[in-house]
Design an enzyme around this catalytic site. Structure first.
Site, PDB file in Angstrom:
ATOM      1  N   ASN A   1       0.897  -1.403  -0.154  1.00 33.66           N
ATOM      2  CA  ASN A   1       0.052   0.067   0.335  1.00 33.66           C
ATOM      3  C   ASN A   1       1.032   1.519  -0.308  1.00 33.66           C
ATOM      4  O   ASN A   1       1.787   1.336   0.439  1.00 33.66           O
ATOM      5  CB  ASN A   1      -1.066   0.048   1.422  1.00 33.66           C
ATOM      6  CG  ASN A   1      -1.985   1.753   1.410  1.00 33.66           C
ATOM      7  OD1 ASN A   1      -0.968   2.475   2.105  1.00 33.66           O
ATOM      8  ND2 ASN A   1      -3.209   1.423   1.203  1.00 33.66           N
ATOM      9  N   THR A  27      -4.261   0.119  -3.173  1.00 36.08           N
ATOM     10  CA  THR A  27      -4.886   1.347  -2.433  1.00 36.08           C
ATOM     11  C   THR A  27      -5.669   0.844  -1.294  1.00 36.08           C
ATOM     12  O   THR A  27      -6.640  -0.261  -1.486  1.00 36.08           O
ATOM     13  CB  THR A  27      -5.346   2.728  -3.103  1.00 36.08           C
ATOM     14  OG1 THR A  27      -6.524   2.044  -4.253  1.00 36.08           O
ATOM     15  CG2 THR A  27      -4.281   2.673  -4.332  1.00 36.08           C
ATOM     16  N   GLU A  28      -5.982   1.520  -0.112  1.00 38.39           N
ATOM     17  CA  GLU A  28      -7.025   1.348   0.958  1.00 38.39           C
ATOM     18  C   GLU A  28      -8.233   1.572   0.129  1.00 38.39           C
ATOM     19  O   GLU A  28      -9.722   1.284   0.393  1.00 38.39           O
ATOM     20  CB  GLU A  28      -7.165   2.835   2.169  1.00 38.39           C
ATOM     21  CG  GLU A  28      -7.335   3.533   1.646  1.00 38.39           C
ATOM     22  CD  GLU A  28      -5.957   4.319   1.517  1.00 38.39           C
ATOM     23  OE1 GLU A  28      -4.800   5.196   1.686  1.00 38.39           O
ATOM     24  OE2 GLU A  28      -4.682   3.976   0.861  1.00 38.39           O
ATOM     25  N   ALA A  29      -8.309   2.608  -1.176  1.00 40.12           N
ATOM     26  CA  ALA A  29      -9.804   2.922  -1.794  1.00 40.12           C
ATOM     27  C   ALA A  29     -10.658   1.371  -2.471  1.00 40.12           C
ATOM     28  O   ALA A  29     -12.066   1.342  -2.360  1.00 40.12           O
ATOM     29  CB  ALA A  29      -9.754   3.775  -2.241  1.00 40.12           C
TER      30      ALA A  29
END
Length: 643
Positions: free
Chosen positions: A297, A323-325
């Site tokens: 990440n 990505t955290e998205a």
């Protein structure tokens, strides 16, 4: 069937005073701008609805008044529960002035709380946030004095510390998609991310609330394939068509990029090469920590440059950037497109990505830092008089197997130059980042050390690492003066014992050959055999064990060398500048230490670092290996040959 298409005016009229409203969006992407603008207009025109609670995961705005920044008007909001305030500065200012109540909670926690709300559960148990400002023993995530209700509790379950996050029932959900039929079925074929739209819609619907969707086109009923429907119509109450393209941009800097939505794949060779400035220096050094075949990440700012470096070094195929998205694989985008990925392998919902992160799925994260203290604790959420928020920082940093904090050594006007392979500080930054006392604990160094989590702090001029005794300086850039450029720019003195030079390739404007290092292709060159003296030399100087594969590769190289030279050789091991991640010490002792013990007649290790001598003796002794680790090569050689 009921036609759910309606105007924004009609949709906003359904929102009541005191409602709890949640909205989607990530940084500058996937924001239902038209719905935010319509809610703002109704309040400005009518003075209603008033006293809303806003719940949101990530920042959703341009930091200049768009997105949730539109909701700053006095009386519109009473309370905000958010992972990020930085994208809505006037709302943050209202919170800092005690005009509204506010909570800054980890982004992943809020994301997962949508599911708890949808399932009718009272809240969420999580270890995320322990020993940070979110922990009720350190503030409970409250952002000001008027915020009194406790929504985070510290609990003990089977002798372990946990946090319990209280769920807040949702009345209204603003979501966004690409296409919708008149029954409210919604697809997202032109969206960069899916985020939490399904969970948010379900949470509002199951609470008897309303779901308002913004889309860019209306299609015939039944024309969206069932597996392409991301939010079924039974959850949706209002569908609003964004007939103004500016109100439905992919993000604030890009109208639409089909590579980010997965509609096409683009050649990555054409991605622009980064200039050799401080950002690239930091990204290059951080890239040496990338784990082949691992999940990574990258945060915003200096860390997202690692993606460009990985692509330039042709390493992208060997790692999986996330990505955290919700983006998995591909080349991560930066700038206004941050959170998205070109040529992604998959896009999953944000709450599911945080399940992956929280469960230990990440091998490495590279995140930014605003302040750092002598214990290695980091502040990335509230600094310089600004309430920014933690975003996904706490979830990610606490649960990644290894962490690299990346950023410039000082902030505010820093200028550097790279000249003939040396780094020169042209103008020092006005603000020190390495300080005695940080304003807020977003990452706890002592807690990470307690859990043997490997942590590095990478800057343009030096590298530090977390140890049980605090921060240790381990690398300095060529051309940098220790006293003037490092110690004089810190408010504390780090541990200084065995400092090496940062890899000179970082400061040359040409490819570094990074893959040779990541895949340990040059590792056999570190083993040599002197047949005349029946002695094998293992040169680990400057090498580091960062991941389990490093242990396996070194053990395999040694086994091959012993197979060629025979058993019972003398062994001399140079460990000057050698580093081993805290959580891999036992694996190293089991694989490497015992291999050396079995095949060597005598072994002499040496390193000038007293700390490394103690650490390695303890590590190897735990596996029944009892080495004596000498202070110099001369002492090691004398122990083997007697002179």
């Amino acid at each position: 069937m009921k036609d759910k298409t309606t105007t924004t005016e009609q949709a906003m009229a359904l929102i009541r005073d005191g409602d709890v409203v949640t909205t989607t969006g990530f940084v500058q992407s996937c924001i239902p701008e038209m719905l935010h603008a319509a809610l703002e207009k109704r309040f400005v025109d009518e003075g209603a609805p008033r006293d809303l609670t806003l719940i949101m995961c990530a920042g959703a705005g341009d930091s200049k008044g768009l997105g949730t920044g539109r909701l700053h008007h006095d009386g519109l909001l009473r309370r905000v529960i958010a992972g990020n305030f930085g994208r809505m500065p006037k709302v943050a200012q209202a919170a800092q002035e005690n005009k509204i109540c506010g909570y800054n909670l980890p982004q992943g926690v809020i994301s997962q709380l949508y599911r708890a709300c949808a399932a009718g559960q009272p809240g969420l148990f999580s270890k995320v946030g322990l020993h940070t400002y979110v922990d009720p023993r350190h503030g409970g995530g409250k952002v000001n004095k008027v915020t009194e209700e406790d929504i985070v509790k510290h609990v003990e379950v089977d002798g372990e510390d946990w946090l319990f996050y209280k769920a807040t029932k949702i009345d209204v959900a603003f979501i966004r998609g690409t296409s919708a039929d008149r029954s409210g079925n919604i697809s997202m074929e032109r969206e960069a991310l899916t985020l939490d739209c399904l969970a948010q819609a379900m949470a509002a619907h199951n609470n008897g609330g309303i779901v308002i969707a913004q889309v860019e086109r209306i299609v015939e009923d039944g024309s969206i394939k069932p597996k392409d429907v991301k939010i079924p119509g039974l959850l949706v109450d209002c569908v609003c068509l964004a007939d103004d393209p500016d109100m439905h941009r992919m993000n604030y800097g890009v109208q639409h990029n089909p590579a980010l939505s997965g509609e096409i794949r683009v050649p990555v060779e054409g991605i622009a090469k980064m200039p050799l400035d401080q950002r690239k220096i930091i990204a290059r050094r951080a890239a040496f920590e990338l784990p082949p075949n691992g999940a990574v990440n990258l945060g915003v700012g200096a860390p997202d440059g690692v993606a460009a470096v990985a692509n330039e070094e042709k390493a992208t195929a060997y790692i999986t950037l996330t990505t955290e998205a919700g983006a998995v694989g591909g080349v991560l985008a930066g700038g206004s497109s941050f959170g998205s990925s070109a040529n992604a392998d998959a896009i999953i919902d944000q709450n599911q990505m945080f399940d992956f992160y929280d469960g230990g799925g990440l091998d490495l994260t590279c995140l930014g830092m605003a302040e750092c203290d002598a214990e290695g604790s980091v502040n990335a959420s509230r600094f310089g008089g600004r309430l920014n928020g933690c975003g996904g920082f706490i979830n990610i940093s606490q649960n990644s197997r290894a962490v690299v904090f990346a950023g410039t050594f000082t902030a505010g006007g820093l200028k550097v130059a790279v000249e003939d392979g040396n780094l020169r500080i042209v103008q020092e930054g006005r603000n020190k980042k390495f300080v005695r006392l940080i304003e807020q604990i977003t990452f706890s160094g002592p807690y990470a050390s307690q859990r043997s989590q490997p942590v590095l702090y990478v800057t343009e001029r030096c590298v530090l690492q977390l140890t049980p005794n605090g921060l240790e300086l381990i690398e300095i850039a060529p051309g940098i003066d220790l006293q003037r450029d490092i110690l004089d720019q810190m408010e504390f003195k780090p541990i200084i014992e065995n400092v090496t030079q940062m890899d000179p390739r970082i400061f040359q404007d040409e490819p570094m050959g990074l893959m040779n290092d990541l895949l340990n292709l040059n590792l056999p060159e570190r083993v040599t055999y002197d047949a005349a003296r029946h002695t094998m030399f293992l040169n680990l100087e400057g090498w580091s064990v960062k991941k389990k594969r490093d242990v396996e590769d070194l053990a395999r190289v040694l086994q091959d060398a012993f197979a060629k030279s025979g058993r019972d050789v003398n062994m001399v091991v140079n460990q000057n500048g050698f580093r081993i991640a805290e959580d891999l010490q036992d694996a190293y002792a089991a694989a490497v230490g015992q291999t050396l013990e079995r095949h060597s007649a005598s072994i002499a290790h040496y390193t000038t670092s007293a700390f490394m001598r103690l650490k390695m003796q303890g590590t190897l002794a735990s596996r029944g290996v009892q080495p004596h680790i000498f202070e110099s090569g001369e002492e090691a050689h004398q122990a083997i040959w007697g002179s």
